[in-house]
Design a protein around this motif. Structure first.
Motif, PDB file in Angstrom:
ATOM      1  N   ASP A 126      52.714  -2.571 -70.041  1.00 25.55           N
ATOM      2  CA  ASP A 126      52.623  -1.119 -70.024  1.00 25.55           C
ATOM      3  C   ASP A 126      53.324  -0.473 -68.832  1.00 25.55           C
ATOM      4  O   ASP A 126      52.734   0.302 -68.085  1.00 25.55           O
ATOM      5  N   ASN A 225      52.834  -3.467 -74.710  1.00 30.07           N
ATOM      6  CA  ASN A 225      52.504  -2.060 -74.525  1.00 30.07           C
ATOM      7  C   ASN A 225      51.203  -1.705 -75.248  1.00 30.07           C
ATOM      8  O   ASN A 225      50.918  -2.210 -76.322  1.00 30.07           O
ATOM      9  N   ASP A 239      55.123   4.610 -77.219  1.00 30.58           N
ATOM     10  CA  ASP A 239      55.627   3.407 -77.867  1.00 30.58           C
ATOM     11  C   ASP A 239      57.150   3.366 -77.885  1.00 30.58           C
ATOM     12  O   ASP A 239      57.759   2.325 -77.622  1.00 30.58           O
ATOM     13  N   ALA A 242      58.646   2.227 -74.591  1.00 27.03           N
ATOM     14  CA  ALA A 242      58.498   0.790 -74.392  1.00 27.03           C
ATOM     15  C   ALA A 242      59.587   0.026 -75.146  1.00 27.03           C
ATOM     16  O   ALA A 242      60.206  -0.897 -74.613  1.00 27.03           O
ATOM     17  N   HIS A 261      46.412   2.655 -71.648  1.00 35.80           N
ATOM     18  CA  HIS A 261      46.863   2.133 -70.361  1.00 35.80           C
ATOM     19  C   HIS A 261      45.713   1.528 -69.542  1.00 35.80           C
ATOM     20  O   HIS A 261      45.910   0.549 -68.821  1.00 35.80           O
TER      21      HIS A 261
END
Length: 283
Positions: A126, A225, A239, A242, A261
């Motif tokens: 993340d 993620n 998303d 990532a 997160h």
């Protein structure tokens, strides 16, 4: 003090400081875990339970845990990186698997780009292709501490709780601030860093050329993620960001796990992370 300050562990004397770290010894490859700035090594407890039978998992306390001579918000990225490199040398390891969450992910990016010889495989939990500028504002606001002397640590925490953006940290998280506060000989406590220092360090973090660093990374990499956006005024790592980050690297893949997160490191999300790591790292 609370039980977190009594955790067993080891110390490495690196770059003029005593750096506390937990070494979950095993015969497997070394996996160095780097946590976010608002946590301690304890944040990886659920991951370590799943990973330590397979890997020798080592987690330095970047926020001190009340033990290290390292109040996190007084340090630049480069300072943290040099301490991590010092720990790797202290351990006598030539190469390690490196995994980092949030701020620890950015440290992992930095190390993989600038010290590629010490990294075998890279795992990012993340952390995207750039530091959200809102994170700098959040850190400066939530940790606003003027050069004030407080009667005791509890009084200091009362002050911290009044700061903007503090609602996403629970009371337990606030106890980790003990490493950032010094006891004065004449009594009372004072923050080691003032508001100007914290703002300067956190905004410098946001302004680093992370895409430029990430494009240099050639290590086999997996970016894991959280599927649910975690917001501090705006999504920290959507998303699509990532996935764009993965595309910037030469040999990387993407995986998503349940949670946001904060929660991805616990429960079902942690189990999924462990599974992805075991599938991606040599054992």
């Amino acid at each position: 003090m609370d039980q977190l300050h009594n955790k067993a562990g080891d110390f490495a004397e690196v770059n003029g400081i005593n750096l506390h770290y937990i070494d979950h010894k095993s015969d497997g490859p070394v996996l160095l875990l780097l946590h976010g700035l608002t946590a301690n090594a304890h944040a990886f407890d659920a991951l370590i339970d799943g990973l330590s039978p397979t890997y020798r998992v080592i987690s330095p306390d970047l926020r001190g845990n009340g033990l290290s001579d390292k109040p996190a918000f007084c340090y630049t990225v480069e300072d943290h990186v040099q301490d991590i490199m010092g720990l790797i040398r202290h351990l006598g390891e030539e190469k390690v698997h490196l995994a980092g969450h949030s701020f620890g992910g950015y440290l992992a990016y930095y190390i993989a780009a600038n010290y590629p010889e010490v990294v075998d495989r890279l795992v990012i939990l993340d952390a995207g292709k750039s530091m959200n500028p809102n994170a700098g504002q959040m850190l400066s606001g939530a940790l606003s501490r003027l050069d004030t002397v407080y009667p005791g640590f509890d009084d200091y925490i009362v002050h911290v709780k009044k700061a903007p953006y503090i609602d996403f940290w629970d009371p337990q998280m606030l106890t980790y601030y003990r490493a950032d506060v010094q006891d004065l000989p004449e009594g009372g406590v004072k923050a080691r860093c003032n508001l100007m220092t914290i703002g300067e360090k956190s905004m410098a973090l946001a302004n680093i050329d992370w895409p430029g660093l990430i494009e240099q990374i050639e290590h086999p990499t997996i970016l894991i993620n959280a599927l649910d956006n975690y917001t501090m005024g705006e999504p920290l790592l959507p998303d699509e960001i990532a996935k764009e980050t993965v595309e910037m690297m030469k040999d990387a893949k993407y995986a998503g796990v349940d949670g946001n997160h904060l929660t991805m490191l616990y429960g079902h999300g942690a189990g999924q992370i462990v599974k992805h790591i075991k599938q991606s790292l040599p054992r």
